[in-house]
Design an enzyme around this catalytic site. Sequence first.
Site, mmCIF file in Angstrom:
data_model
loop_
_atom_site.group_PDB
_atom_site.id
_atom_site.type_symbol
_atom_site.label_atom_id
_atom_site.label_comp_id
_atom_site.label_asym_id
_atom_site.label_seq_id
_atom_site.Cartn_x
_atom_site.Cartn_y
_atom_site.Cartn_z
ATOM 1 N N SER A 95 -0.645 9.436 -13.782
ATOM 2 C CA SER A 95 -1.665 7.925 -13.725
ATOM 3 C C SER A 95 -0.995 7.185 -14.724
ATOM 4 C CB SER A 95 -2.861 8.333 -13.910
ATOM 5 O OG SER A 95 -3.596 7.147 -14.213
ATOM 6 N N TYR B 178 -9.573 11.195 -18.674
ATOM 7 C CA TYR B 178 -8.951 11.433 -17.635
ATOM 8 C C TYR B 178 -7.278 10.984 -17.914
ATOM 9 C CZ TYR B 178 -6.543 10.411 -13.112
ATOM 10 O OH TYR B 178 -5.536 10.679 -12.094
ATOM 11 N N LYS C 234 -4.055 13.672 -18.070
ATOM 12 C CA LYS C 234 -2.975 13.728 -17.493
ATOM 13 C C LYS C 234 -1.705 13.559 -18.258
ATOM 14 C CE LYS C 234 -3.720 13.152 -13.055
ATOM 15 N NZ LYS C 234 -3.132 13.889 -12.025
ATOM 16 N N ARG D 199 -8.750 16.436 -10.888
ATOM 17 C CA ARG D 199 -10.050 16.037 -11.015
ATOM 18 C C ARG D 199 -9.673 14.626 -11.496
ATOM 19 N NH1 ARG D 199 -14.321 15.170 -15.050
ATOM 20 N NH2 ARG D 199 -16.409 15.544 -13.986
ATOM 21 N N VAL E 245 -3.951 9.576 -0.842
ATOM 22 C CA VAL E 245 -2.595 9.625 -1.419
ATOM 23 C C VAL E 245 -1.985 10.901 -0.529
ATOM 24 C CG1 VAL E 245 -0.682 9.718 -2.710
ATOM 25 C CG2 VAL E 245 -2.641 8.645 -3.322
#
Length: 320
Positions: A117, A143, A147, A74, A12
Amino acid sequence: MRVLLTGATGFVGRAVLGRLAASDDLQAVAAIRGDALSDCPPHVSTVQVAGLEDGTDWSQALNQADVVIHGAARVHVMNDTEADPLEAFRKVNVEGTLSLARQAAGLGIRRFIFISSIKVNGEGTPLNEPYVADATPAPADPYGISKMEAEQGLREIAGESGMEVVIIRPVLVYGPGVRANFLNMMRWLDKGIPLPFGAIHNRRSLVALDNLADLIVTCIRHPAAANQTFLVSDGEDLSTTQLLTRMAQALGKPARLLPVPSVLLERGAQLLGKRALSQRLCGSLQVDIAKTRELLGWTPPVGVDEALVSAANYYKDRQR
Protein backbone atom coordinates in the site's frame (compact mmCIF):
# COMPACT_ATOMS: atom_id res chain seq x y z
CA MET A 1 3.50 -21.08 -15.50
CA ARG A 2 1.29 -21.70 -12.46
CA VAL A 3 0.34 -18.66 -10.37
CA LEU A 4 -1.11 -18.95 -6.87
CA LEU A 5 -3.30 -15.94 -6.03
CA THR A 6 -4.50 -15.01 -2.56
CA GLY A 7 -7.29 -12.49 -2.20
CA ALA A 8 -8.77 -13.77 -5.45
CA THR A 9 -12.37 -12.87 -4.56
CA GLY A 10 -11.54 -9.26 -3.69
CA PHE A 11 -11.79 -6.11 -5.79
CA VAL A 12 -8.23 -6.35 -7.14
CA GLY A 13 -8.04 -10.15 -7.07
CA ARG A 14 -10.92 -10.59 -9.49
CA ALA A 15 -9.28 -8.27 -12.00
CA VAL A 16 -5.99 -10.17 -11.72
CA LEU A 17 -7.85 -13.46 -12.24
CA GLY A 18 -9.30 -12.03 -15.43
CA ARG A 19 -5.85 -11.10 -16.71
CA LEU A 20 -4.45 -14.50 -15.88
CA ALA A 21 -7.36 -16.26 -17.57
CA ALA A 22 -6.73 -14.25 -20.75
CA SER A 23 -3.09 -15.36 -20.90
CA ASP A 24 -2.04 -18.33 -23.01
CA ASP A 25 0.73 -19.52 -20.69
CA LEU A 26 -0.36 -18.55 -17.17
CA GLN A 27 -2.53 -20.86 -15.09
CA ALA A 28 -4.26 -19.32 -12.08
CA VAL A 29 -4.86 -21.21 -8.85
CA ALA A 30 -6.93 -19.29 -6.31
CA ALA A 31 -6.33 -19.90 -2.60
CA ILE A 32 -9.78 -19.53 -1.03
CA ARG A 33 -11.17 -19.93 2.46
CA GLY A 34 -13.93 -22.50 2.62
CA ASP A 35 -16.61 -19.90 3.40
CA ALA A 36 -15.67 -17.94 0.25
CA LEU A 37 -15.44 -20.74 -2.32
CA SER A 38 -18.82 -19.81 -3.80
CA ASP A 39 -17.52 -16.28 -4.51
CA CYS A 40 -14.85 -17.52 -6.92
CA PRO A 41 -15.68 -17.75 -10.67
CA PRO A 42 -16.54 -21.37 -11.56
CA HIS A 43 -13.88 -21.69 -14.27
CA VAL A 44 -11.00 -20.93 -11.86
CA SER A 45 -8.97 -23.70 -10.25
CA THR A 46 -9.16 -23.35 -6.47
CA VAL A 47 -7.49 -24.79 -3.40
CA GLN A 48 -9.05 -24.42 0.03
CA VAL A 49 -7.00 -22.85 2.84
CA ALA A 50 -7.79 -22.17 6.48
CA GLY A 51 -7.10 -18.44 6.30
CA LEU A 52 -4.28 -15.93 6.43
CA GLU A 53 -2.91 -16.93 9.81
CA ASP A 54 0.51 -17.79 11.16
CA GLY A 55 -0.38 -21.47 11.60
CA THR A 56 -1.94 -22.08 8.19
CA ASP A 57 -0.49 -24.95 6.17
CA TRP A 58 -0.01 -23.68 2.62
CA SER A 59 1.73 -26.75 1.22
CA GLN A 60 -1.20 -28.04 -0.85
CA ALA A 61 -1.63 -24.64 -2.49
CA LEU A 62 2.07 -23.95 -2.96
CA ASN A 63 2.73 -27.34 -4.53
CA GLN A 64 0.55 -26.19 -7.41
CA ALA A 65 2.46 -22.96 -8.04
CA ASP A 66 5.62 -21.45 -9.50
CA VAL A 67 4.83 -17.86 -8.49
CA VAL A 68 2.71 -16.39 -5.68
CA ILE A 69 0.70 -13.18 -5.92
CA HIS A 70 -0.27 -12.27 -2.37
CA GLY A 71 -3.20 -9.86 -2.31
CA ALA A 72 -5.11 -11.09 0.75
CA ALA A 73 -4.90 -8.82 3.79
CA ARG A 74 -6.74 -7.26 6.66
CA VAL A 75 -7.60 -4.05 4.89
CA HIS A 76 -7.73 -0.49 6.14
CA VAL A 77 -10.75 -0.25 8.46
CA MET A 78 -12.62 3.00 9.12
CA ASN A 79 -13.76 3.37 12.75
CA ASP A 80 -11.89 0.22 13.77
CA THR A 81 -13.42 -1.35 16.91
CA GLU A 82 -10.42 -3.53 17.77
CA ALA A 83 -8.96 -2.84 21.22
CA ASP A 84 -5.48 -2.97 19.64
CA PRO A 85 -5.80 -2.23 15.89
CA LEU A 86 -2.06 -2.54 15.24
CA GLU A 87 -1.94 -6.02 16.77
CA ALA A 88 -4.98 -7.06 14.70
CA PHE A 89 -3.29 -5.84 11.51
CA ARG A 90 0.02 -7.48 12.45
CA LYS A 91 -1.61 -10.87 13.05
CA VAL A 92 -2.83 -11.05 9.45
CA ASN A 93 -0.71 -8.67 7.40
CA VAL A 94 2.65 -9.42 9.00
CA GLU A 95 2.56 -12.82 10.71
CA GLY A 96 0.23 -14.44 8.16
CA THR A 97 2.11 -12.99 5.18
CA LEU A 98 5.54 -14.01 6.45
CA SER A 99 4.36 -17.52 7.30
CA LEU A 100 3.13 -17.92 3.72
CA ALA A 101 6.39 -16.49 2.35
CA ARG A 102 8.60 -18.76 4.46
CA GLN A 103 6.66 -21.81 3.33
CA ALA A 104 6.86 -20.61 -0.29
CA ALA A 105 10.62 -20.17 -0.07
CA GLY A 106 11.01 -23.59 1.55
CA LEU A 107 9.12 -25.23 -1.31
CA GLY A 108 11.14 -23.52 -4.02
CA ILE A 109 8.69 -20.87 -5.18
CA ARG A 110 10.58 -18.68 -7.66
CA ARG A 111 8.90 -15.30 -7.10
CA PHE A 112 6.61 -13.78 -4.45
CA ILE A 113 4.63 -10.67 -5.48
CA PHE A 114 3.29 -8.70 -2.52
CA ILE A 115 0.47 -6.17 -2.93
CA SER A 116 1.34 -3.57 -0.33
CA SER A 117 0.00 0.00 0.00
CA ILE A 118 1.06 3.58 -0.59
CA LYS A 119 0.35 4.04 3.12
CA VAL A 120 3.82 2.59 3.69
CA ASN A 121 5.16 5.86 2.25
CA GLY A 122 2.76 8.01 4.25
CA GLU A 123 -0.57 9.81 4.15
CA GLY A 124 0.13 12.74 1.88
CA THR A 125 2.67 14.82 -0.02
CA PRO A 126 3.36 18.51 -0.53
CA LEU A 127 1.97 19.68 -3.86
CA ASN A 128 4.16 18.45 -6.75
CA GLU A 129 6.57 16.62 -4.43
CA PRO A 130 5.55 13.00 -5.12
CA TYR A 131 6.58 9.91 -3.24
CA VAL A 132 9.26 7.78 -4.88
CA ALA A 133 9.56 4.02 -4.48
CA ASP A 134 12.83 3.92 -2.59
CA ALA A 135 12.20 6.76 -0.15
CA THR A 136 12.29 6.08 3.59
CA PRO A 137 8.88 4.75 4.68
CA ALA A 138 6.78 6.91 6.98
CA PRO A 139 3.51 5.07 7.70
CA ALA A 140 1.16 6.92 10.01
CA ASP A 141 -1.55 4.39 10.87
CA PRO A 142 -1.67 0.74 12.01
CA TYR A 143 -2.53 -0.56 8.54
CA GLY A 144 0.41 1.23 6.93
CA ILE A 145 2.75 0.10 9.72
CA SER A 146 1.69 -3.52 9.26
CA LYS A 147 2.33 -3.36 5.52
CA MET A 148 5.76 -1.82 6.09
CA GLU A 149 6.69 -4.54 8.58
CA ALA A 150 5.53 -7.21 6.13
CA GLU A 151 7.73 -5.67 3.43
CA GLN A 152 10.72 -5.68 5.76
CA GLY A 153 10.17 -9.32 6.67
CA LEU A 154 9.79 -10.32 3.03
CA ARG A 155 13.10 -8.70 2.12
CA GLU A 156 14.79 -10.65 4.90
CA ILE A 157 13.29 -13.91 3.63
CA ALA A 158 14.42 -13.07 0.09
CA GLY A 159 17.97 -12.42 1.30
CA GLU A 160 18.09 -15.67 3.25
CA SER A 161 16.41 -17.96 0.70
CA GLY A 162 17.00 -16.55 -2.77
CA MET A 163 13.28 -16.36 -3.48
CA GLU A 164 12.62 -13.21 -5.51
CA VAL A 165 10.27 -10.71 -3.86
CA VAL A 166 8.41 -7.98 -5.75
CA ILE A 167 6.56 -5.27 -3.78
CA ILE A 168 3.84 -3.14 -5.38
CA ARG A 169 2.38 -0.15 -3.53
CA PRO A 170 -0.85 1.02 -5.18
CA VAL A 171 -2.50 4.37 -4.57
CA LEU A 172 -6.32 4.57 -4.47
CA VAL A 173 -7.69 1.93 -6.85
CA TYR A 174 -10.90 2.58 -8.77
CA GLY A 175 -12.86 0.71 -11.40
CA PRO A 176 -15.97 -1.43 -11.86
CA GLY A 177 -17.28 -2.41 -8.45
CA VAL A 178 -15.36 0.24 -6.51
CA ARG A 179 -16.83 1.01 -3.11
CA ALA A 180 -16.31 3.37 -0.16
CA ASN A 181 -15.72 7.08 -0.83
CA PHE A 182 -15.33 6.68 -4.59
CA LEU A 183 -18.74 5.03 -4.84
CA ASN A 184 -20.24 7.72 -2.62
CA MET A 185 -18.95 10.42 -4.96
CA MET A 186 -20.55 8.70 -7.94
CA ARG A 187 -23.84 8.51 -6.06
CA TRP A 188 -23.73 12.19 -5.16
CA LEU A 189 -23.04 13.19 -8.75
CA ASP A 190 -25.67 10.82 -10.13
CA LYS A 191 -28.32 12.35 -7.84
CA GLY A 192 -27.32 15.87 -8.82
CA ILE A 193 -26.43 16.87 -5.29
CA PRO A 194 -24.55 20.21 -5.15
CA LEU A 195 -21.10 19.61 -3.70
CA PRO A 196 -18.75 22.20 -2.15
CA PHE A 197 -15.72 20.90 -4.03
CA GLY A 198 -15.41 23.27 -6.96
CA ALA A 199 -12.24 25.10 -5.88
CA ILE A 200 -9.84 22.42 -4.68
CA HIS A 201 -6.39 22.68 -6.26
CA ASN A 202 -4.68 19.64 -4.78
CA ARG A 203 -3.16 16.78 -6.79
CA ARG A 204 -3.84 13.10 -6.17
CA SER A 205 -2.55 10.01 -7.94
CA LEU A 206 -5.07 7.25 -8.65
CA VAL A 207 -4.77 3.89 -10.35
CA ALA A 208 -7.40 2.23 -12.51
CA LEU A 209 -8.12 -1.38 -11.64
CA ASP A 210 -7.08 -2.52 -15.13
CA ASN A 211 -3.76 -0.68 -14.86
CA LEU A 212 -2.94 -2.22 -11.49
CA ALA A 213 -3.84 -5.72 -12.71
CA ASP A 214 -1.69 -5.20 -15.80
CA LEU A 215 1.34 -4.24 -13.71
CA ILE A 216 0.87 -7.17 -11.34
CA VAL A 217 0.81 -9.63 -14.25
CA THR A 218 3.81 -7.88 -15.82
CA CYS A 219 5.75 -8.52 -12.60
CA ILE A 220 5.15 -12.28 -12.79
CA ARG A 221 7.98 -12.82 -15.25
CA HIS A 222 9.81 -9.56 -15.95
CA PRO A 223 13.46 -10.18 -14.95
CA ALA A 224 13.99 -6.59 -13.80
CA ALA A 225 11.16 -6.82 -11.26
CA ALA A 226 13.09 -9.16 -8.96
CA ASN A 227 13.60 -7.76 -5.45
CA GLN A 228 12.24 -4.32 -6.38
CA THR A 229 9.59 -2.02 -4.94
CA PHE A 230 7.25 -0.27 -7.36
CA LEU A 231 4.73 2.54 -7.07
CA VAL A 232 1.83 2.48 -9.50
CA SER A 233 -0.65 5.05 -10.77
CA ASP A 234 -2.40 6.11 -13.97
CA GLY A 235 0.40 8.57 -14.67
CA GLU A 236 -2.00 11.55 -14.52
CA ASP A 237 -2.65 13.35 -11.24
CA LEU A 238 -5.99 15.07 -10.67
CA SER A 239 -7.38 17.59 -8.25
CA THR A 240 -10.56 16.60 -6.42
CA THR A 241 -12.39 19.17 -8.54
CA GLN A 242 -11.03 17.68 -11.78
CA LEU A 243 -11.85 14.15 -10.66
CA LEU A 244 -15.45 15.03 -9.85
CA THR A 245 -15.86 16.94 -13.11
CA ARG A 246 -14.57 14.04 -15.20
CA MET A 247 -16.50 11.50 -13.15
CA ALA A 248 -19.69 13.45 -13.83
CA GLN A 249 -18.90 13.41 -17.55
CA ALA A 250 -18.45 9.63 -17.39
CA LEU A 251 -21.87 9.35 -15.72
CA GLY A 252 -23.47 11.69 -18.28
CA LYS A 253 -24.42 14.11 -15.50
CA PRO A 254 -23.66 17.77 -14.81
CA ALA A 255 -21.15 18.43 -12.05
CA ARG A 256 -22.81 20.80 -9.61
CA LEU A 257 -19.68 21.93 -7.80
CA LEU A 258 -19.72 24.99 -5.57
CA PRO A 259 -16.43 26.96 -5.41
CA VAL A 260 -15.98 26.84 -1.63
CA PRO A 261 -12.34 27.60 -0.70
CA SER A 262 -10.54 24.47 0.46
CA VAL A 263 -9.30 26.22 3.61
CA LEU A 264 -12.92 26.56 4.76
CA LEU A 265 -13.60 22.90 4.00
CA GLU A 266 -10.53 21.87 5.98
CA ARG A 267 -11.52 23.98 9.01
CA GLY A 268 -15.08 22.65 8.91
CA ALA A 269 -13.87 19.06 8.68
CA GLN A 270 -11.56 19.56 11.65
CA LEU A 271 -14.40 21.00 13.74
CA LEU A 272 -16.50 17.93 12.91
CA GLY A 273 -13.67 15.53 13.72
CA LYS A 274 -13.24 14.54 10.06
CA ARG A 275 -9.58 15.45 9.62
CA ALA A 276 -8.81 12.23 7.67
CA LEU A 277 -11.65 12.87 5.23
CA SER A 278 -10.44 16.43 4.79
CA GLN A 279 -6.97 15.14 3.89
CA ARG A 280 -8.38 12.81 1.25
CA LEU A 281 -10.54 15.52 -0.32
CA CYS A 282 -8.30 18.57 0.00
CA GLY A 283 -4.77 17.26 0.52
CA SER A 284 -2.32 16.01 -2.09
CA LEU A 285 -0.90 12.52 -2.48
CA GLN A 286 1.22 12.04 -5.58
CA VAL A 287 3.53 9.24 -6.66
CA ASP A 288 6.35 9.19 -9.18
CA ILE A 289 6.17 6.03 -11.32
CA ALA A 290 9.36 6.74 -13.28
CA LYS A 291 11.09 3.71 -11.77
CA THR A 292 8.16 1.47 -12.74
CA ARG A 293 8.20 2.82 -16.29
CA GLU A 294 11.96 2.62 -16.76
CA LEU A 295 12.81 -0.72 -15.16
CA LEU A 296 9.83 -2.60 -16.57
CA GLY A 297 9.19 -0.63 -19.76
CA TRP A 298 5.65 -0.34 -18.41
CA THR A 299 3.06 2.23 -19.42
CA PRO A 300 -0.47 2.36 -17.97
CA PRO A 301 -2.58 0.80 -20.75
CA VAL A 302 -5.83 2.53 -19.76
CA GLY A 303 -6.38 6.29 -19.57
CA VAL A 304 -8.24 8.02 -16.76
CA ASP A 305 -11.35 8.90 -18.76
CA GLU A 306 -11.69 5.38 -20.18
CA ALA A 307 -11.35 3.93 -16.70
CA LEU A 308 -13.91 6.36 -15.26
CA VAL A 309 -16.40 5.40 -17.97
CA SER A 310 -15.90 1.74 -17.12
CA ALA A 311 -16.54 2.41 -13.44
CA ALA A 312 -19.54 4.61 -14.23
CA ASN A 313 -21.11 2.04 -16.54
CA TYR A 314 -20.80 -0.67 -13.89
CA TYR A 315 -22.39 1.67 -11.35
CA LYS A 316 -25.27 2.55 -13.68
CA ASP A 317 -25.91 -1.08 -14.54
CA ARG A 318 -25.71 -2.56 -11.04
CA GLN A 319 -25.43 -0.05 -8.22
CA ARG A 320 -28.31 2.34 -8.73
